[in-house]
Design a protein around this motif. Structure first.
Motif, PDB file in Angstrom:
ATOM      1  N   HIS A  60     -29.984 -86.846  52.445  1.00 39.80           N
ATOM      2  CA  HIS A  60     -29.549 -87.872  53.392  1.00 39.80           C
ATOM      3  C   HIS A  60     -29.506 -87.348  54.816  1.00 39.80           C
ATOM      4  CE1 HIS A  60     -26.193 -85.404  52.361  1.00 39.80           C
ATOM      5  NE2 HIS A  60     -25.326 -86.043  53.114  1.00 39.80           N
ATOM      6  N   LEU A  61     -29.767 -86.070  54.988  1.00 41.47           N
ATOM      7  CA  LEU A  61     -29.667 -85.427  56.298  1.00 41.47           C
ATOM      8  C   LEU A  61     -30.984 -84.821  56.779  1.00 41.47           C
ATOM      9  CD1 LEU A  61     -26.274 -83.556  55.784  1.00 41.47           C
ATOM     10  CD2 LEU A  61     -26.651 -85.860  56.662  1.00 41.47           C
ATOM     11  N   ASN A  62     -31.914 -84.565  55.883  1.00 44.91           N
ATOM     12  CA  ASN A  62     -33.230 -84.053  56.259  1.00 44.91           C
ATOM     13  C   ASN A  62     -34.149 -84.095  55.055  1.00 44.91           C
ATOM     14  OD1 ASN A  62     -33.658 -80.495  55.908  1.00 44.91           O
ATOM     15  ND2 ASN A  62     -32.217 -81.731  54.776  1.00 44.91           N
ATOM     16  N   GLY A  63     -35.432 -83.820  55.296  1.00 42.43           N
ATOM     17  CA  GLY A  63     -36.384 -83.816  54.209  1.00 42.43           C
ATOM     18  C   GLY A  63     -37.695 -83.203  54.650  1.00 42.43           C
ATOM     19  N   PRO A  64     -38.635 -83.021  53.721  1.00 40.12           N
ATOM     20  CA  PRO A  64     -39.923 -82.402  54.054  1.00 40.12           C
ATOM     21  C   PRO A  64     -40.727 -83.187  55.083  1.00 40.12           C
ATOM     22  CG  PRO A  64     -39.554 -82.384  51.686  1.00 40.12           C
ATOM     23  CD  PRO A  64     -38.488 -83.258  52.275  1.00 40.12           C
ATOM     24  N   ALA A 157     -23.855 -90.097  47.738  1.00 40.85           N
ATOM     25  CA  ALA A 157     -23.568 -91.309  46.962  1.00 40.85           C
ATOM     26  C   ALA A 157     -23.276 -92.489  47.883  1.00 40.85           C
ATOM     27  CB  ALA A 157     -22.397 -91.054  46.019  1.00 40.85           C
ATOM     28  N   ARG A 158     -22.496 -92.258  48.944  1.00 34.41           N
ATOM     29  CA  ARG A 158     -22.203 -93.341  49.886  1.00 34.41           C
ATOM     30  C   ARG A 158     -23.465 -93.848  50.577  1.00 34.41           C
ATOM     31  NH1 ARG A 158     -17.855 -90.063  51.275  1.00 34.41           N
ATOM     32  NH2 ARG A 158     -18.929 -89.348  53.153  1.00 34.41           N
ATOM     33  N   THR A 159     -24.337 -92.921  50.950  1.00 37.61           N
ATOM     34  CA  THR A 159     -25.561 -93.304  51.636  1.00 37.61           C
ATOM     35  C   THR A 159     -26.456 -94.141  50.730  1.00 37.61           C
ATOM     36  OG1 THR A 159     -25.469 -91.334  53.018  1.00 37.61           O
ATOM     37  CG2 THR A 159     -27.587 -92.441  52.847  1.00 37.61           C
ATOM     38  N   ILE A 160     -26.641 -93.696  49.496  1.00 37.92           N
ATOM     39  CA  ILE A 160     -27.482 -94.448  48.563  1.00 37.92           C
ATOM     40  C   ILE A 160     -26.865 -95.818  48.279  1.00 37.92           C
ATOM     41  CG2 ILE A 160     -28.449 -94.491  46.234  1.00 37.92           C
ATOM     42  CD1 ILE A 160     -28.623 -91.427  46.384  1.00 37.92           C
ATOM     43  N   THR A 161     -25.555 -95.874  48.146  1.00 40.40           N
ATOM     44  CA  THR A 161     -24.883 -97.162  47.928  1.00 40.40           C
ATOM     45  C   THR A 161     -25.164 -98.121  49.080  1.00 40.40           C
ATOM     46  OG1 THR A 161     -23.121 -96.141  46.628  1.00 40.40           O
ATOM     47  CG2 THR A 161     -22.644 -98.284  47.614  1.00 40.40           C
ATOM     48  N   ALA A 162     -25.144 -97.597  50.303  1.00 37.47           N
ATOM     49  CA  ALA A 162     -25.332 -98.448  51.481  1.00 37.47           C
ATOM     50  C   ALA A 162     -26.726 -99.056  51.545  1.00 37.47           C
ATOM     51  CB  ALA A 162     -25.051 -97.642  52.743  1.00 37.47           C
ATOM     52  N   VAL A 163     -27.721 -98.357  50.998  1.00 35.34           N
ATOM     53  CA  VAL A 163     -29.097 -98.861  51.068  1.00 35.34           C
ATOM     54  C   VAL A 163     -29.636 -99.259  49.685  1.00 35.34           C
ATOM     55  CG1 VAL A 163     -29.720 -97.667  53.195  1.00 35.34           C
ATOM     56  CG2 VAL A 163     -29.914 -96.453  51.029  1.00 35.34           C
ATOM     57  N   GLU A 164     -28.744 -99.372  48.723  1.00 31.59           N
ATOM     58  CA  GLU A 164     -29.168 -99.703  47.362  1.00 31.59           C
ATOM     59  C   GLU A 164     -29.981-100.990  47.319  1.00 31.59           C
ATOM     60  OE1 GLU A 164     -27.170-100.637  42.951  1.00 31.59           O
ATOM     61  OE2 GLU A 164     -25.893-100.255  44.716  1.00 31.59           O
ATOM     62  N   GLN A 165     -29.509-102.032  47.989  1.00 31.32           N
ATOM     63  CA  GLN A 165     -30.205-103.318  47.921  1.00 31.32           C
ATOM     64  C   GLN A 165     -31.548-103.258  48.626  1.00 31.32           C
ATOM     65  OE1 GLN A 165     -28.581-105.454  45.870  1.00 31.32           O
ATOM     66  NE2 GLN A 165     -30.616-106.427  45.804  1.00 31.32           N
ATOM     67  N   LEU A 166     -31.622-102.507  49.729  1.00 29.98           N
ATOM     68  CA  LEU A 166     -32.904-102.305  50.407  1.00 29.98           C
ATOM     69  C   LEU A 166     -33.909-101.670  49.454  1.00 29.98           C
ATOM     70  CD1 LEU A 166     -34.673-102.068  53.044  1.00 29.98           C
ATOM     71  CD2 LEU A 166     -33.618 -99.815  53.349  1.00 29.98           C
ATOM     72  N   PHE A 167     -33.461-100.660  48.722  1.00 30.96           N
ATOM     73  CA  PHE A 167     -34.342-100.010  47.767  1.00 30.96           C
ATOM     74  C   PHE A 167     -34.800-100.986  46.685  1.00 30.96           C
ATOM     75  CE2 PHE A 167     -32.529 -95.424  48.394  1.00 30.96           C
ATOM     76  CZ  PHE A 167     -33.028 -95.430  49.680  1.00 30.96           C
ATOM     77  N   ARG A 168     -33.868-101.752  46.160  1.00 29.50           N
ATOM     78  CA  ARG A 168     -34.206-102.673  45.069  1.00 29.50           C
ATOM     79  C   ARG A 168     -35.146-103.785  45.536  1.00 29.50           C
ATOM     80  NH1 ARG A 168     -31.112-101.399  40.740  1.00 29.50           N
ATOM     81  NH2 ARG A 168     -29.061-100.453  41.092  1.00 29.50           N
ATOM     82  N   ASP A 169     -34.905-104.280  46.750  1.00 30.67           N
ATOM     83  CA  ASP A 169     -35.663-105.442  47.224  1.00 30.67           C
ATOM     84  C   ASP A 169     -36.982-105.078  47.886  1.00 30.67           C
ATOM     85  OD1 ASP A 169     -33.544-106.963  46.360  1.00 30.67           O
ATOM     86  OD2 ASP A 169     -32.695-107.292  48.368  1.00 30.67           O
ATOM     87  N   TRP A 429     -34.969 -88.705  56.296  1.00 26.47           N
ATOM     88  CA  TRP A 429     -33.774 -89.092  55.560  1.00 26.47           C
ATOM     89  C   TRP A 429     -34.103 -90.091  54.452  1.00 26.47           C
ATOM     90  CZ3 TRP A 429     -32.741 -90.700  61.079  1.00 26.47           C
ATOM     91  CH2 TRP A 429     -32.342 -89.616  61.863  1.00 26.47           C
ATOM     92  N   LEU A 430     -33.425 -89.989  53.325  1.00 23.56           N
ATOM     93  CA  LEU A 430     -33.697 -90.886  52.206  1.00 23.56           C
ATOM     94  C   LEU A 430     -33.472 -92.342  52.582  1.00 23.56           C
ATOM     95  CD1 LEU A 430     -30.959 -92.128  50.537  1.00 23.56           C
ATOM     96  CD2 LEU A 430     -30.637 -89.685  50.137  1.00 23.56           C
ATOM     97  N   GLN A 431     -32.555 -92.606  53.525  1.00 23.08           N
ATOM     98  CA  GLN A 431     -32.180 -93.967  53.871  1.00 23.08           C
ATOM     99  C   GLN A 431     -33.040 -94.579  54.972  1.00 23.08           C
ATOM    100  OE1 GLN A 431     -30.529 -91.178  54.371  1.00 23.08           O
ATOM    101  NE2 GLN A 431     -29.079 -91.250  56.065  1.00 23.08           N
ATOM    102  N   PRO A 437     -44.637 -91.930  46.754  1.00 27.51           N
ATOM    103  CA  PRO A 437     -44.333 -91.687  45.329  1.00 27.51           C
ATOM    104  C   PRO A 437     -44.943 -90.422  44.749  1.00 27.51           C
ATOM    105  CG  PRO A 437     -45.845 -93.539  45.620  1.00 27.51           C
ATOM    106  CD  PRO A 437     -45.322 -93.201  46.982  1.00 27.51           C
ATOM    107  N   SER A 438     -46.139 -90.048  45.184  1.00 29.61           N
ATOM    108  CA  SER A 438     -46.764 -88.858  44.608  1.00 29.61           C
ATOM    109  C   SER A 438     -46.206 -87.564  45.196  1.00 29.61           C
ATOM    110  CB  SER A 438     -48.281 -88.908  44.837  1.00 29.61           C
ATOM    111  OG  SER A 438     -48.579 -88.906  46.228  1.00 29.61           O
ATOM    112  N   LEU A 439     -45.396 -87.679  46.265  1.00 27.21           N
ATOM    113  CA  LEU A 439     -44.892 -86.484  46.954  1.00 27.21           C
ATOM    114  C   LEU A 439     -43.406 -86.252  46.756  1.00 27.21           C
ATOM    115  CD1 LEU A 439     -46.799 -86.823  50.347  1.00 27.21           C
ATOM    116  CD2 LEU A 439     -47.500 -85.574  48.288  1.00 27.21           C
ATOM    117  N   GLY A 440     -42.630 -87.329  46.560  1.00 25.88           N
ATOM    118  CA  GLY A 440     -41.200 -87.182  46.356  1.00 25.88           C
ATOM    119  C   GLY A 440     -40.386 -87.141  47.625  1.00 25.88           C
ATOM    120  N   PHE A 441     -40.987 -87.479  48.759  1.00 31.93           N
ATOM    121  CA  PHE A 441     -40.220 -87.517  50.006  1.00 31.93           C
ATOM    122  C   PHE A 441     -40.757 -88.602  50.926  1.00 31.93           C
ATOM    123  CE2 PHE A 441     -43.575 -84.322  50.859  1.00 31.93           C
ATOM    124  CZ  PHE A 441     -44.087 -84.765  52.067  1.00 31.93           C
ATOM    125  N   GLY A 442     -39.891 -89.044  51.852  1.00 30.92           N
ATOM    126  CA  GLY A 442     -40.279 -90.012  52.864  1.00 30.92           C
ATOM    127  C   GLY A 442     -40.592 -89.326  54.171  1.00 30.92           C
TER     128      GLY A 442
END
Length: 598
Positions: A60-64, A157-169, A429-431, A437-442
């Protein structure tokens, strides 16, 4: 003077030793870095291993797909170098592109905000030029955590909860990674990222097959920026997906954009302060605002104040306003930033005269070399503050306008030889960006820091770096590398670091005590993050500064927001004395950061 000595009690001890020290925003990264030192690696090997680990354990703070500027000092040298790991805008990113799309701001999330991922190449450049270990060895801990899992922090967990619906939709590829089994992962559970483990195992395998250490690093970089990773990124961003504009957009980042990128090594911006020389990135980032604040404060007798003195807080807030106003008007990835003048004592004398007894309401850039300042249109707007990178555990991960907020990591290392590094990884950031999908990061979303208004130092343009807030710090003392430090926090980074510097060098607090001390920051100037709001006279302070100080700040006209006493900043720091004694401290706020050493 109320605070010239080190308090008898800190949240943790300042670590002292002579072998090696690592401080970071996550205990696992610090442990990984220390493990590398124990195996014979140097500070740069340790920082790279810790940096790759942070990409996994603080998603939630950094990524590749993000970026990482670094400041590097090698043993026995008084030179500091910048590993400038901030990727540029794509070739198709122009003001006209966003105008044609009807956008007056670069969205804060999604494909359009992507710049070239700078992080992987920057860590590889560090390893190749300054390290001693192979890329597979350095990647191994990160691969292990991605494959076997790591503990879910409350903030994850809080970050994923906040964007859960964005992910689903709208972002099903993100849902597949961050909603394992279709649910938000529980705090303390083990979270894995098999696709990211596969990506890094493939890169490590390519490096190992090359045989030679240097050739292996080059082969892995080529696969990322000219091979399968780049191709997967280009293919994925062609699909329009939802972003903060409320409309799905495709991206314009291409494999050719990645192929053109190579991390530059640059000279830092520096300022001499007594026996110290403080080094920052140049003005393509916000780093010089720390130096401008130090130049302004040189004209005040701070030794007659103390860490919670209202006069100190007021003066520091007012100087921050002036320095950041110049950032808004003059900083950017352009060749003609008048940095020498902005850092000169004559200019500081002129600007210092604007600091009065009351809080200023105006955004007041100067006129270095007679230049007339021009501010972006959002640079004069007012609104709610705090919609960029958050502080610790303050507010939701989704702001009032639907924009997701990310933050940043930090790592400092010093080894027994005297090598020293300060690095500030962020982005991806994950959010904020859907998972490839083939790389595992955004991807990163740092292009949101550009202005789409043409003709400004920070206007969006092909191949140009956004004016990043990422701002590591490194200081020499008496000509020798002495102190590496930094923090997450967006626009706040060079405010909290300034206070740490004052607490340590002016008031004599040790590293841990200076990190623990109550802190504050201004929200007076425009945020660097979507939607670029400002809060004139705004100041956020930890309640530990004291009721008397808070009341006096309000009397002077500051619009004070009081937050929990352990909220602002996630600093870490390491230092080295001439006799080889090493020290370290790390932030207790947020219950993540730790230092390790012996």
């Amino acid at each position: 003077m109320s605070s010239g000595a080190t308090p008898s009690m800190t949240t943790r001890p300042e670590l002292v030793g002579d072998f090696g020290m690592v401080g970071s925003t996550h205990w696992l990264a610090s442990a990984v870095g220390m493990g590398v030192l124990e195996r014979g690696g140097n500070a740069f090997d340790a920082a790279a291993a810790a940096g790759f680990t942070l990409q996994v354990v603080e998603p939630h703070l950094n990524g590749p797909g993000g970026e990482v500027p670094m400041l590097v000092a090698t043993a026995g040298s008084a030179d500091v170098q910048v590993v400038a790991g901030q990727g540029p805008a794509p070739a198709a990113a122009t003001p006209e592109l966003f105008a044609d799309l009807g956008l007056d701001l670069v969205p804060g999330t999604g494909h359009l905000a992507a710049t070239v991922p700078g992080s992987f190449d920057a860590w590889c450049t560090l390893l190749d030029r300054f390290g001693s270990m192979s890329l597979p060895d350095v990647l191994a801990p990160a691969i292990g955590y991605a494959r076997r899992g790591y503990p879910v922090l409350p903030a994850i967990a809080r970050t994923i909860t906040a964007v859960e619906q964005l992910f689903r939709d709208h972002w099903p590829t993100s849902a597949a990674v961050w909603l394992p089994g279709g649910t938000v992962p529980a705090v303390g559970s083990r979270l894995t990222n098999p696709a990211l483990a596969d990506t890094y195992e493939r890169l490590a395998g390519i490096a190992a097959a090359a045989g030679d250490r240097g050739a292996g690093i080059a082969a892995a970089r080529d696969e990322f920026y000219r091979g399968g990773v780049a191709a997967a990124i280009e293919q994925f961003v062609r699909t329009p997906l939802m972003d903060t504009s409320g409309t799905p957009h495709a991206g314009v980042l291409t494999a050719a954009d990645l192929a053109r990128w190579q991390t530059p090594l640059e000279a830092p911006a520096t300022l001499d302060v007594g026996r110290y020389r403080v080094a920052k990135t140049a003005a393509w980032g916000q780093g010089p605002v720390l130096l401008q604040q130090l130049a302004l404060l040189a004209g005040f007798d701070l030794a007659d104040t103390g860490v919670n003195d209202p006069q100190l807080v007021h003066v520091v807030l007012e100087c921050a306003k002036l320095a950041f106003a110049d950032r808004e008007a003059f900083y950017g990835d352009v060749p003609d930033v008048p940095l020498a003048t902005l850092l000169s004592s004559a200019y500081a004398d002129e600007r210092r005269a604007l600091v009065g007894d009351e809080a200023s309401r105006d955004l007041r850039p100067g006129r270095p070399d007679g230049r007339e300042p021009v501010l972006a249109r959002f640079g004069v707007a007012e609104g709610a503050a705090g919609t960029g990178e958050p502080t610790i555990d303050v507010g939701p991960a989704v702001d009032a306008r639907g924009g997701t907020r990310g933050d940043t990591c930090h790592v400092d290392v010093v080894d027994r030889f005297g090598n020293m590094i300060s690095a500030t990884p962020s982005g991806g950031w994950l959010q904020s960006s859907p998972v490839v999908p083939s790389l595992g990061f955004g991807l990163g979303t740092r292009a949101q820091m550009f202005s789409v208004q043409p003709g400004l130092p920070n206007s969006v343009a092909p191949g140009k770096r956004p004016r990043t807030t990422l701002s590591p710090s490194l200081a020499l003392r008496d000509g020798a590398p002495y102190l590496a430090f930094g923090t997450p926090g967006g626009d706040q980074q060079d405010q909290w670091q300034l206070q740490f510097w004052l607490f340590h060098t002016v008031f004599g607090l040790n590293l841990q005590a200076a990190i623990d001390a109550a802190t504050w920051h201004s929200t007076h100037f425009p945020s660097s993050f979507f939607p670029r709001d400002a809060s004139p006279r705004g100041a956020v302070v930890e309640e530990r500064v004291g009721a008397g100080t808070i009341a006096e700040l309000r009397r002077r006209g500051h619009d004070v927001t009081v937050v929990d006493g352990w909220t602002l900043g996630r600093l870490s720091a390491v230092s080295r004395d001439p006799d080889g004694v090493l020290r370290a401290g790390a932030n207790p706020r947020g219950a993540q950061g730790y230092a390790a050493g012996r």
